[in-house]
Write a protein that holds these residues in place. Structure first.
Motif, short mmCIF file in Angstrom:
data_model
loop_
_atom_site.label_atom_id
_atom_site.label_comp_id
_atom_site.label_asym_id
_atom_site.label_seq_id
_atom_site.Cartn_x
_atom_site.Cartn_y
_atom_site.Cartn_z
N THR A 20 0.85 -1.19 0.00
CA THR A 20 0.00 0.00 0.00
C THR A 20 0.89 1.24 0.00
O THR A 20 1.77 1.36 0.85
CB THR A 20 -0.90 0.00 1.25
N PRO A 53 -3.10 -3.45 -4.64
CA PRO A 53 -2.57 -2.88 -5.88
C PRO A 53 -2.03 -3.92 -6.85
O PRO A 53 -2.09 -3.73 -8.05
CB PRO A 53 -1.46 -1.96 -5.37
N GLY A 166 -10.39 -1.57 -1.72
CA GLY A 166 -9.02 -1.81 -1.29
C GLY A 166 -8.91 -1.94 0.22
O GLY A 166 -9.92 -2.04 0.92
N ASP A 185 -8.63 2.53 0.69
CA ASP A 185 -8.33 2.73 -0.73
C ASP A 185 -9.41 2.07 -1.57
O ASP A 185 -9.92 1.00 -1.22
CB ASP A 185 -6.97 2.12 -1.09
N PHE A 187 -10.27 1.34 -5.93
CA PHE A 187 -9.61 1.30 -7.23
C PHE A 187 -10.62 1.66 -8.31
O PHE A 187 -11.60 0.94 -8.51
CB PHE A 187 -8.99 -0.08 -7.46
N PRO A 202 -4.43 3.30 -6.32
CA PRO A 202 -5.59 3.56 -5.46
C PRO A 202 -6.06 5.00 -5.48
O PRO A 202 -5.31 5.93 -5.78
CB PRO A 202 -5.05 3.20 -4.07
N ARG A 204 -7.61 7.26 -2.51
CA ARG A 204 -7.63 7.14 -1.04
C ARG A 204 -8.77 7.97 -0.45
O ARG A 204 -8.95 9.14 -0.80
CB ARG A 204 -6.29 7.59 -0.48
#
Length: 348
Positions: A20, A53, A166, A185, A187, A202, A204
């Motif tokens: 992350t 990710p 995320g 997060d 996506f 990401p 956030r």
């Protein structure tokens, strides 16, 4: 490494820190926590794995590219009838059109959280950052985030929809009240995500309740600086919640940290008060609640006015808050509804 259960009874591995994007450790270390989904078979909220990710992107047919809708609301932990007020707020939020995708709540008392997590609508339709109040420690209230299962997919159901969910975590920052920031997060779509091997980055989201009251020295400048560092590490995102800007030095903290105050950007002539509007407070009306963005394109923002609960004639006050014979507002704060584009090109 922490493990739990996925909604399909698959192992859930909490993300490694190096998976992350994060700022330097001096800005605060993340305390990762799982997302939760309600499991009707076991009648309980259980951890569900989020995407990371490095996970491959799953192609999705008929992807919903409409704006994402966020509601943020401080729901007043100290007022009476916490469960009734929480239930009324959930009803209001779930009835909003277009549908709300992300809910940030602050000052969620333990009894309010119990009500929210027992609500069938929440159990069926939302992921929750909280499966209980374990991550709160000894605090009597904290923050909670809900995200719509209609718009988001967990790793357990990666082909269901886009965007995807995320990791989530908390960061303890300097605070007179032992408060923290609740991060997650998500996506979003991008032009390069047409193949499963495409990398994704990401966006956030940060749910905050900054320190209260005009006490000096204030920790709010340091708190916002830390939040900005975490957003910058991701490259784009937003922070929303109760900013408590009650000192003169708070006026430009958002802009001074490289963020855009959405209300100032979209409605510069409107005061946008979210607290003290009814004139019953010791202090004048104020815009305590804000949404600030980095690298995102907000498209709309408006204030949501709380309604009141009528006192039933048979009502017996409970010890969970102050009591009165008057009708009880859902909260002493107004909420905010903010929409933003999920297209990464729009932010450029």
């Amino acid at each position: 490494m922490a493990y739990g259960l996925c909604t399909e009874n698959q192992p859930v591995k909490m993300p490694e820190i190096n998976e992350t994007p994060l700022p330097s450790p001096d800005q605060g270390r993340p305390i990762f926590q799982p997302w939760h989904s309600f499991d009707p078979a076991h009648a309980q909220w259980i951890p569900t794995r989020s995407s990371l990710p490095g996970d491959p992107v799953q192609p999705v047919h008929e992807k919903d590219t409409s704006d994402l809708v966020l509601v943020t609301w401080n729901i007043d932990s100290g007022a009476e009838r916490a469960k009734d007020r929480a239930a009324a707020l959930i009803t209001f939020i779930t009835d909003i059109e277009p549908k709300v995708d992300i809910v940030f709540l602050q000052e969620v008392s333990r009894s309010a959280l119990e009500q929210i997590l027992s609500d069938d609508r929440v159990r069926q339709n939302w992921f929750s950052s909280e499966g209980g109040h374990r991550s709160w420690g000894t605090r009597s209230f904290s923050t909670a985030t809900l995200v719509s299962k209609t718009r988001f997919a967990s790793h357990c159901d990666p082909g269901k929809s886009n965007p995807s969910l995320g990791p989530a975590w908390r960061v303890k920052y300097p605070s007179r009240y032992a408060r923290d920031a609740l991060f997650c997060d998500i996506f979003l779509s991008s032009p390069d995500e047409s193949t499963p091997s495409s990398p994704i980055t990401p966006t956030r989201l940060v749910n905050v309740h900054l320190d209260s009251l005009p006490i000096k020295p204030s920790f709010r400048p340091q708190q916002i600086s830390i939040l900005s560092a975490f957003l910058s590490a991701a490259g784009r995102g937003l922070v929303a919640g109760d900013f408590n800007p009650v000192l003169e030095e708070d006026a430009n903290l958002v802009e001074d940290n490289g963020l855009t105050d959405v209300w100032k950007s979209l409605r510069p002539q409107d005061p946008g008060y979210t607290w003290g509007v009814d004139g019953t407070k010791r202090f004048p009306p104020a815009r305590l609640d804000k949404v600030a963005v980095l690298g995102l394109k907000p498209t709309n923002i408006r204030v949501l006015e709380p309604q009141v609960l009528e006192q039933p004639s048979s009502y017996i006050p409970s010890p969970e808050g102050f009591t009165s014979t008057d009708d009880v507002p859902w909260s002493d704060h107004h909420g905010l509804l903010c929409s933003f584009s999920q297209s990464l090109n729009d932010a450029n």
